[in-house]
Write a protein that holds these residues in place. Structure first.
Motif, short mmCIF file in Angstrom:
data_model
loop_
_atom_site.label_atom_id
_atom_site.label_comp_id
_atom_site.label_asym_id
_atom_site.label_seq_id
_atom_site.Cartn_x
_atom_site.Cartn_y
_atom_site.Cartn_z
N PHE A 167 31.18 2.03 -69.79
CA PHE A 167 31.73 2.19 -68.77
C PHE A 167 30.49 0.82 -68.08
O PHE A 167 29.38 0.85 -68.71
CB PHE A 167 30.91 2.82 -67.64
CG PHE A 167 29.59 3.88 -66.87
CD1 PHE A 167 28.93 3.79 -67.93
CD2 PHE A 167 29.02 3.34 -65.94
CE1 PHE A 167 27.22 4.19 -68.31
CE2 PHE A 167 27.81 3.32 -65.80
CZ PHE A 167 26.93 3.67 -66.78
N HIS A 169 29.56 -1.69 -64.48
CA HIS A 169 30.60 -1.69 -62.89
C HIS A 169 29.48 -3.21 -62.85
O HIS A 169 28.97 -3.89 -62.88
CB HIS A 169 29.74 -0.86 -62.45
CG HIS A 169 29.63 -1.33 -60.79
ND1 HIS A 169 30.75 -1.43 -59.76
CD2 HIS A 169 28.59 -1.83 -59.42
CE1 HIS A 169 30.13 -1.83 -58.82
NE2 HIS A 169 29.20 -2.66 -58.32
N PRO A 216 36.67 -5.05 -55.22
CA PRO A 216 37.19 -6.47 -55.75
C PRO A 216 38.09 -7.12 -56.59
O PRO A 216 39.42 -7.02 -56.85
CB PRO A 216 35.98 -6.87 -55.30
CG PRO A 216 34.99 -6.39 -54.78
CD PRO A 216 35.18 -5.07 -55.46
N PRO A 232 36.82 2.61 -58.65
CA PRO A 232 36.55 1.68 -57.49
C PRO A 232 36.10 3.20 -56.76
O PRO A 232 36.53 4.01 -56.94
CB PRO A 232 37.62 1.48 -57.53
CG PRO A 232 39.10 2.33 -57.30
CD PRO A 232 38.16 2.88 -59.34
N GLY A 233 35.36 2.30 -55.73
CA GLY A 233 34.59 3.46 -54.51
C GLY A 233 35.03 3.16 -53.10
O GLY A 233 36.37 4.05 -52.45
C1 LIG Z 1 28.60 2.41 -61.18
C2 LIG Z 1 29.50 2.08 -60.30
N1 LIG Z 1 31.19 2.03 -59.92
C3 LIG Z 1 32.34 2.05 -58.94
C4 LIG Z 1 31.28 1.51 -58.39
C5 LIG Z 1 32.39 1.77 -57.23
O1 LIG Z 1 32.32 0.19 -56.27
P1 LIG Z 1 33.21 -0.34 -55.92
O2 LIG Z 1 32.56 -0.05 -53.93
O3 LIG Z 1 33.45 -1.82 -55.10
O4 LIG Z 1 34.94 0.27 -55.38
C6 LIG Z 1 30.20 1.78 -57.92
C7 LIG Z 1 29.47 0.40 -56.63
O5 LIG Z 1 27.99 0.06 -56.61
C8 LIG Z 1 29.11 1.66 -58.49
O6 LIG Z 1 27.64 1.53 -58.72
#
Ligand SMILES: Cc1ncc(COP(=O)(O)O)c(C=O)c1O
Length: 363
Positions: A167, A169, A216, A232-233
């Motif tokens: 995985f 990020h 993004p 995504p979060g």
């Molecule tokens: C490991 C990881 N995955 C996913 C995300 C989700 O990212 P986002 O908030 O840009 O969608 C984050 C956010 O910091 C993260 O640290």
């Protein structure tokens, strides 16, 4: 209760906008034939998790063991990935208990860290699924793609662990100066993670999951193909930074802060009852500049102290003491983490109150 009647400052979530955000990302993942595993740190609530799961999410991503313990108990989540290098036998024992209740996987990026979990699971005669973190350019945690196969081999050799996948990020996307630059980062995120997976497979270790994730880069990384999962979060709420980056229009921002003007000491300065303890002092991305947009105006929050949000009044805007405004904050995840509850609204009506049960769960 109507939004106008809420005591300020208050964090409100427009449920119609949020549900549309959830559906849009779910459709994007489904159309690409990949799994969606939203990061729950953005909302930290059982209610929003349930909306995401009902829309087809395979499970939730979280960062911390205590976030998982809290949300699993409250939301009936059955599948959790902790996208964080978890280290320590104490955490290992808690993960062992958690793995009785959910399908679990956690991130690793070192043999030393992985061993602390492996020992606990091996001693219990159990096995923990892990995903190896790949650094695709954010330079925070993770192994560089060229080292992925060697590291995967050493981790796969530890009794008590099983490699489920890889995985990443691509947090560097938040520094992308143009939408084209962000999209290129997203394509690179997919390609480098897939190449790392291929190298690991070539070393004889099966890789089921190739997981990427940030808001993004979500569209471009998913479109690039070759991955099996997106995480995504922020997409569930969006914020001023996503708007600045070109990820979404303001209309797709679901979370705002309702605040009251408590002072207008000068024509060019108005002060809200919402400071850094309410809107967070996270910088605007990709270029720092303000701490929140005052919706419906051209004015911005220029300066924060804990309880004061100082608006630099733009030409043509006027503010009066007692006026209520809506602020679009820079970083929705940080705002949710500062508040005990989110008010769920449809139009002007407050429909529900969602306790932010996993806020402050840092261990
Ligand atoms: C490991 C990881 N995955 C996913 C995300 C989700 O990212 P986002 O908030 O840009 O969608 C984050 C956010 O910091 C993260 O640290």
């Amino acid at each position: 209760v109507r939004v106008d009647e809420l005591s300020t400052p208050a964090v409100v979530v427009d449920v119609d906008v949020m549900e549309a955000n959830v559906r849009r990302m779910a459709s994007r993942a489904a159309a690409a034939g990949i799994a969606l595993r939203p990061h729950g740190k953005t909302h930290k609530t059982a209610e929003v998790a349930r909306v995401q799961l009902a829309a087809g999410a395979v499970g939730l991503t979280l960062a911390k063991t205590s976030e998982a313990e809290t949300l699993v108990a409250a939301a009936g989540i059955e599948d959790v990935f902790l996208a964080y290098p978890i280290v320590g036998a104490d955490k290992g024992r808690r993960l062992l208990a958690l793995s009785d209740r959910v399908r679990l996987a956690v991130g690793v990026d070192s043999v030393e860290g992985a061993r602390t979990l492996a020992e606990v699971f091996a001693e219990a005669g159990r096995s923990l699924d892990v995903l190896l973190k790949i650094d695709v350019g954010f330079h925070r945690v993770g192994v560089v793609p060229e080292q992925a196969a060697a590291m995967a081999r050493r981790i796969a050799d530890l009794r008590g662990l099983r490699i489920r996948g890889v995985f990443t990020h691509a947090g560097q996307g938040y520094g992308g100066q143009t939408p084209a630059e962000v999209a290129a980062i997203g394509r690179g995120e997919s390609r480098l993670t897939r190449e790392a997976a291929e190298a690991i497979r070539a070393a004889g270790i099966p890789v089921e999951v190739i997981s990427v994730g940030s808001t993004p880069t979500a569209a471009s990384a998913i479109a690039a193909g070759g991955i099996t999962e997106a995480r995504p979060g922020s997409y569930v709420f969006n914020d001023a930074s996503e708007v600045e980056l070109g990820t979404c229009p303001v209309e797709e921002c679901a979370l705002t802060v309702v605040a009251t003007v408590v002072s207008v000491p000068a024509p060019d300065r108005a002060v809200l009852d919402a400071g850094s303890k309410t809107v967070s002092n996270d910088p605007l991305r990709p270029r720092a500049g303000s701490f929140g947009h005052v919706l419906g105006t051209r004015s911005r929050l220029a300066r924060l102290s804990e309880e004061h949000g100082v608006i630099a009044v733009a030409e043509g805007d006027t503010f009066r003491v007692g006026q209520r405004v809506r602020v679009l904050p820079n970083h929705c995840c940080a705002v949710a983490n500062l508040h005990d509850r989110l008010f769920a609204v449809r139009g002007d009506v407050v429909e529900d109150t969602w306790p932010v049960i996993a806020r402050g769960k840092v261990d």
